[in-house]
Design a protein around this motif. Structure first.
Motif, PDB file in Angstrom:
ATOM      1  N   GLY A   1       1.181  -3.108  -1.483  1.00  0.00           N
ATOM      2  CA  GLY A   1       2.196  -4.057  -1.941  1.00  0.00           C
ATOM      3  C   GLY A   1       2.076  -5.441  -1.330  1.00  0.00           C
TER       4      GLY A   1
ATOM      5  N   THR B   1       0.338   2.202  -3.957  1.00  0.00           N
ATOM      6  CA  THR B   1       0.194   3.036  -2.764  1.00  0.00           C
ATOM      7  C   THR B   1       0.542   4.479  -3.125  1.00  0.00           C
ATOM      8  OG1 THR B   1       1.065   1.130  -1.550  1.00  0.00           O
ATOM      9  CG2 THR B   1       0.795   3.171  -0.318  1.00  0.00           C
TER      10      THR B   1
ATOM     11  N   ASN C   1       4.784   0.720  -2.165  1.00  0.00           N
ATOM     12  CA  ASN C   1       4.471   0.096  -3.447  1.00  0.00           C
ATOM     13  C   ASN C   1       4.020   1.158  -4.473  1.00  0.00           C
ATOM     14  OD1 ASN C   1       1.635  -1.057  -4.816  1.00  0.00           O
ATOM     15  ND2 ASN C   1       3.449  -2.286  -5.145  1.00  0.00           N
TER      16      ASN C   1
END
Ligand SMILES: Cc1cc2nc3c(=O)[nH]c(=O)nc-3n(C[C@H](O)[C@H](O)[C@H](O)COP(=O)(O)O)c2cc1C
Ligand code: SF4
Ligand code: FES
Lengths: 159, 517
Positions: B154, B311, B308
């Motif tokens: 992110g 991820t 994120n």
């Protein structure tokens, strides 16, 4: 109370009933109201405050913090023009000028016939097809001034 | 025998007419009594070819694009249902060089499957990771993530395993997994592509995170600018629940994991993790002081994994194929692959998933094909509106978190925006300040006031008003923002401004003297 006000209050009550028990309910409630009414009426703020046991100032503070929420009715359609970097690199600034001139409004304003409200937006995730815009919930890519005019005309006629 | 036709329903493909093309294909097929099955897949990420229509043939899929509604009749005439020749035919999809050279782990299914089909997902390796995770205890599961070398995609690149371990080790009556799907950076769209093109991989990743750290409730915070993503996720969650992949008894394990989508409301700062949590709690998105870390006291004060989209979507492949398999991609301390998003003034804008180490030049020219306008590329911005602008002489930098840091830039979320030589870099620096002023949460003075002053100072510089003095003032202002801001919005807005000043000083001259070249 007018019929219109009754309808509006019914919407607010229904949304509150549906969503007030969720943890962190305020944003879902505001979305629920704006999705139906197009904005957050002043009366809603008092009702939400009561339902969530918060002050009106707190609710107002939240509504005014977020760009998405509005406190006055928009036009029949909202045109969001992307102003972010990728779109700028493909001519968004010229598109913005063109759109403002064609609609005869600045950002945050509504056309005189009530058809369109123009809003800036910062990236629609459509950067691979810049410049981009969104009208209501439909995204448009590779928007040239000519395509802008075509789309706006089509949307207006479809209504 | 019926023929399967794929027409993406990814919002970018829709933005250039995919819905009309799908409609026209259905009508034309009915008119000709052709037996077709229309699948609405995600986008392969070859956006200059969208709407890209694919036909399933005995030899694999054949691609046609960009298809407009008016091309549909001629495609039928050319027998495209059997891979027939046509000016729009690209050939076998898998042989397109742009795709062939990629290393797709996280995006392995995007564009291939029907995003909402649970059967498709399972056939293409779905839920393997979740099953593996369910057979492990929490510590073993978290160790997988640590061993994979996965760092947050992110922006901040913080090791995911360390974050998860902190949540695992903190005892509490309730823990949460929050997915940061705010994707506010310009030039980034990989989160959106996952949510619309393969939502189950995100759901699976979040379920694994929940099982690993002992969290039973998850939230996906999606920005309001992504209405299509919200819709697809809501449908996918309902189907996953009905299929037993979510709910009180995940895959019969006795472990619970519930998931809900929450919509943001158009505030860039709500991508910052603590401000996102405030927003989820129903408040103004004001940044919180750290510590405490969200891993210890996050959503509603409880231990929270916040990661994120990419991820979390990278986690299933790590559990399905092993931590070592993932770690073996990449270079240095940047392990695995990164979905890179090419945007702006490039001929071939699209998604490129590659192991870390690919250079900017390869991305801009080999994949991106150079500028769309045919003019020389002059600057690229990487890592969103807070990322530095890089000139041509930096194009050989490999994509690697540390290599980028070394040149004062950042990889961020992997979005790359290219500009040709008509760009006005003082204008871009001004925009960076303006954006910060519009989006500041207002907590710190350097960010809230400094950004507005920054716009004014740049205006003075380009209008030739006491240029030297105002440039010194701008540099001073950048310094104050850098050092006096609580979060990266105020703290990094100076990056695009300073890099523009450093590499493109001539753009900061009074207009008439500028641009003779
Ligand atoms: C101003 C600002 C905006 C951010 N926007 C996002 C965003 O849109 N999406 C995101 O995943 N992370 C964003 N981040 C980073 C998050 O704060 C946080 O690092 C991230 O959610 C952690 O997840 P990760 O470790 O998986 O990357 C932003 C940070 C800042 C300072
Ligand atoms: S730097 Fe700006 S956005 Fe970040 S906390 Fe301070 S005022 Fe808020
Ligand atoms: S910058 Fe305009 S859509 Fe992303």
């Amino acid at each position: 109370m007018s019929e219109h006000e009754q309808d509006r209050n019914a919407v607010i009550s229904r949304v509150l009933e549906e969503r007030k028990h969720q943890p962190g309910a305020l944003l879902p409630i505001l979305h629920g109201i704006q999705d139906v009414l197009g904005y957050i009426p002043r009366e809603a703020i008092a009702q939400i405050a009561q339902a969530l046991n918060l002050s009106r100032a707190e609710i107002h503070g939240v509504v005014s913090f977020y760009h998405h929420f509005r406190t006055s009715p928009p036009g029949r359609h909202t045109v969001y023009l992307c102003r972010a970097e990728s779109c700028q690199s493909m001519g968004a600034n010229q598109l913005v000028e063109h759109a403002k001139a064609k609609l005869g409004v600045d950002f945050h304003e509504t056309t005189r016939d009530g058809a369109f409200t123009l809003e800036p937006i910062y990236c629609l995730g459509n950067c691979a097809c810049s410049p981009a815009m969104m009208i209501d919930e439909e995204v448009y890519g590779r928007v040239t001034p000519k395509r802008f005019e075509e789309v706006v005309r089509t949307v207006k006629e479809a209504a | 025998m019926s023929v399967t036709i794929y027409v993406p329903r990814d919002s970018s493909a829709l933005s250039v007419g995919a819905e009309a093309v799908a409609g026209a294909i259905a009508v034309e097929a009915a008119r000709r009594n052709s037996d077709v099955i229309l699948v609405r897949n995600g986008s392969r990420g070859l956006y200059w070819l969208e709407p890209m229509v694919e036909i399933e043939t005995a030899q694999g899929r054949v691609a046609y694009g960009p298809v407009a509604m008016k091309d549909v009749a001629s495609l039928f005439d050319a027998d495209f249902l059997h891979g027939g020749r046509h000016v729009l035919c690209i050939g076998p999809t898998e042989k397109i060089p742009y795709l062939q050279k990629q290393e797709r782990l996280t995006f392995a299914r995007v564009g291939i499957t029907d995003p909402l089909s649970l059967a498709d997902y399972a056939v293409h390796g779905g839920w393997k990771g979740l099953r593996a995770a369910l057979a492990m205890d929490g510590a073993t599961a978290v160790k997988q993530v640590t061993d994979s070398g996965l760092r947050g995609r992110g922006g901040a690149a913080f090791p995911a395993g360390i974050k998860w371990k902190t949540v695992l080790d903190t005892s509490a009556d309730q823990k949460y997994v929050v997915c940061n799907a705010d994707e506010g950076d310009s030039g980034t769209y990989s989160d959106r592509m996952i949510m619309e093109g393969d939502p189950y991989v995100l759901i699976e990743g979040m379920a694994i995170a929940g099982i690993a750290v002992g969290a039973t409730q998850g939230y996906i915070y999606v920005r309001s600018e992504y209405p299509h993503s919200c819709q697809v996720l809501a449908e996918a969650i309902a189907l996953a629940k009905a299929g037993g992949y979510l709910g009180p008894d995940v895959l019969g394990s006795g472990k619970a994991f519930e998931l809900e989508v929450r919509k943001g409301a158009g505030a860039y700062i709500c991508g910052e993790e603590t401000s996102l949590l405030e927003s989820l709690e129903g408040k103004r998105g004001m940044v919180r002081f750290k510590p405490p870390l969200p891993a210890i006291a996050g959503l509603f004060g409880k231990p929270t994994v916040i990661n994120n989209v990419i991820t979390l979507a990278s986690v299933p492949t790590i559990f399905a194929n092993g931590a070592a398999h993932y770690r073996d991609f990449g270079m240095g301390r940047s392990r695995g692959t990164l979905p890179i998003q090419l945007a702006g003034n490039l001929k071939y804008c699209g998604l490129v998933e590659k192991a870390f180490g690919v250079t900017l030049r390869e991305l801009l020219y080999d994949y991106g094909g150079g500028s769309a306008s045919g003019r020389p590329l002059r600057a690229v911005q990487i890592g969103g509106p807070l990322g530095a602008y890089l000139p041509e002489q930096q194009f050989d930098t490999p994509l690697d978190y540390e290599a980028f840091m070394a040149i004062g830039a950042m990889v961020g979320h992997g979005g790359i925006v290219a500009f040709d030589d008509t760009v006005d870099m003082a204008g871009m620096a001004r925009y960076a300040m303006e954006f910060c002023a519009i989006e500041s949460c207002g907590k710190c003075t350097p960010c809230r006031i400094g950004s507005t002053r920054g716009v004014e100072v740049i205006d003075h510089i380009v209008s030739g008003l006491e240029r030297e003095k105002n440039i010194a003032l701008l540099e001073d202002l950048c310094d104050t923002m850098l050092n006096g801001s609580l979060c990266a919005l105020g703290g990094m807005t100076p990056f695009p401004v300073q890099s523009a000043l450093k590499y493109f000083p001539n753009d900061f001259r009074a207009a008439p003297k500028r641009k003779v070249a």
